[in-house]
Design a protein around this motif. Structure first.
Motif, PDB file in Angstrom:
ATOM      1  N   GLY A 155       0.216  -8.762   3.560  1.00 33.03           N
ATOM      2  CA  GLY A 155       1.168  -8.317   2.533  1.00 33.03           C
ATOM      3  C   GLY A 155       2.499  -9.052   2.656  1.00 33.03           C
ATOM      4  O   GLY A 155       3.100  -9.447   1.655  1.00 33.03           O
ATOM      5  N   ASP A 177      -5.506  -9.949  -1.598  1.00 32.46           N
ATOM      6  CA  ASP A 177      -4.998  -9.470  -0.300  1.00 32.46           C
ATOM      7  C   ASP A 177      -5.796  -8.210   0.056  1.00 32.46           C
ATOM      8  O   ASP A 177      -5.692  -7.212  -0.638  1.00 32.46           O
ATOM      9  CB  ASP A 177      -3.489  -9.209  -0.459  1.00 32.46           C
ATOM     10  CG  ASP A 177      -2.906  -8.232   0.561  1.00 32.46           C
ATOM     11  OD1 ASP A 177      -3.595  -7.812   1.508  1.00 32.46           O
ATOM     12  OD2 ASP A 177      -1.716  -7.865   0.382  1.00 32.46           O
ATOM     13  N   ARG A 211       3.024   4.644   6.586  1.00 35.86           N
ATOM     14  CA  ARG A 211       1.739   4.896   5.936  1.00 35.86           C
ATOM     15  C   ARG A 211       0.942   5.908   6.741  1.00 35.86           C
ATOM     16  O   ARG A 211       0.967   5.904   7.962  1.00 35.86           O
ATOM     17  CB  ARG A 211       0.960   3.576   5.819  1.00 35.86           C
ATOM     18  CG  ARG A 211       1.097   2.966   4.441  1.00 35.86           C
ATOM     19  CD  ARG A 211       0.563   1.579   4.322  1.00 35.86           C
ATOM     20  NE  ARG A 211      -0.804   1.391   4.803  1.00 35.86           N
ATOM     21  CZ  ARG A 211      -1.447   0.223   4.725  1.00 35.86           C
ATOM     22  NH1 ARG A 211      -0.857  -0.827   4.191  1.00 35.86           N
ATOM     23  NH2 ARG A 211      -2.670   0.108   5.194  1.00 35.86           N
TER      24      ARG A 211
HETATM   25 ZN    ZN Z   1      -1.197  -4.969   3.325  1.00 33.66          ZN
END
Ligand code: ZN
Ligand code: AP5
Length: 214
Positions: free
Chosen positions: A14, A84, A156
């Motif tokens: 990312g 990705d 996350r």
């Molecule tokens: Zn990622």
């Protein structure tokens, strides 16, 4: 330019995707970001995916291939795209090929597991854009805030150590075989394949990735 960025959880896909999409003016297609958007919207697919993601597993190939098919048909993908976090299984790679997608480059970012575990504990993300930071290695300009929007950064749900270890296990079993898959494709004159070492500063890795794409 049609590019795949391969690499384990937390390898920096990312982070590097942002540089590539700017340089080549192609959209980033992150299946992880798409799934997290579905979770936030509370769609039935999102709710089912959340359970799988929080356990560190993989969402079914059918669902993922459906998302990709729809996304790459959109107008902004006409001049290419950066994938990705997809494909992640041989079945997904075969599904992509069956859509008639001809790839230009496949770049693997290689980082060893212990480094990944360290990175994930310090990761903070801006959920709406998918931008990632690290409290020590890649801090935002203002602590706890996204550089572009000033909105809050969060951890996350799947970045707890036990989940990260499970994601690494799944990566080695199901995704790592794609390195051979694409190396073979490259040997047959399809997409060029390269592995770049993923440890070093974000800018060092960026320069290696650009060299591999160039
Ligand atoms: Zn990622
Ligand atoms: P996804 O969102 O794709 O997660 P992932 O592949 O595990 O990768 P990450 O997003 O965690 O890491 P990254 O490589 O983008 O690293 P980052 O740049 O953030 O998928 C999540 C889940 O969704 C999966 O587990 C699965 O359940 C599901 N899913 C998604 N796609 C799927 C598919 N195709 N099929 C089935 N299921 C799917 O960097 C990480 C950290 O390191 C950050 O803190 C960053 O600031 C820091 N960092 C970056 N570069 C450096 C550097 N050079 N040095 C030090 N720190 C660095």
């Amino acid at each position: 330019m049609r590019v795949i960025l391969l690499g384990g959880p937390g390898s920096g896909k990312g982070t590097q995707a942002k540089f590539i999409t700017e340089k080549y003016a192609i959209p980033q297609i992150s299946t992880g970001d798409m799934l997290r958007a579905a979770v936030r919207e509370g769609t039935p697919m999102g709710l089912a995916a959340k359970k799988v993601m929080d356990a560190g597993g993989l969402v079914s190939d059918d669902i993922i291939l459906g998302l990709i098919r729809e996304r790459i048909a959109q107008d902004d993908c006409r001049n290419g795209f950066l994938l990705d976090g997809f494909p992640r299984t041989i079945a997904q790679a075969d599904g992509l090929a069956a859509m008639g997608v001809e790839l230009d480059r496949v770049v693997e970012i290689a980082v060893d597991d212990e480094e990944i575990v360290k990175r994930m504990s310090g990761r903070r993300v801006h959920l709406a854009s998918g931008r990632s930071y690290h409290v020590l290695y890649n801090p935002p300009k203002v602590e706890g805030k996204d550089d572009a929007t000033g909105e809050p950064l969060v951890q996350r749900d799947d970045d707890q150590e036990a989940t990260v270890r499970k994601r690494l296990e799944v990566y080695h079993e199901q995704t790592k075989p794609l390195v051979d898959y694409y190396a073979q494709a490259a040997a047959q004159g399809r997409a060029r394949f390269a592995t770049v070492p993923g440890v070093g500063s974000v800018e060092e890795i960026r320069d290696r990735v650009f060299a591999a794409l160039g």
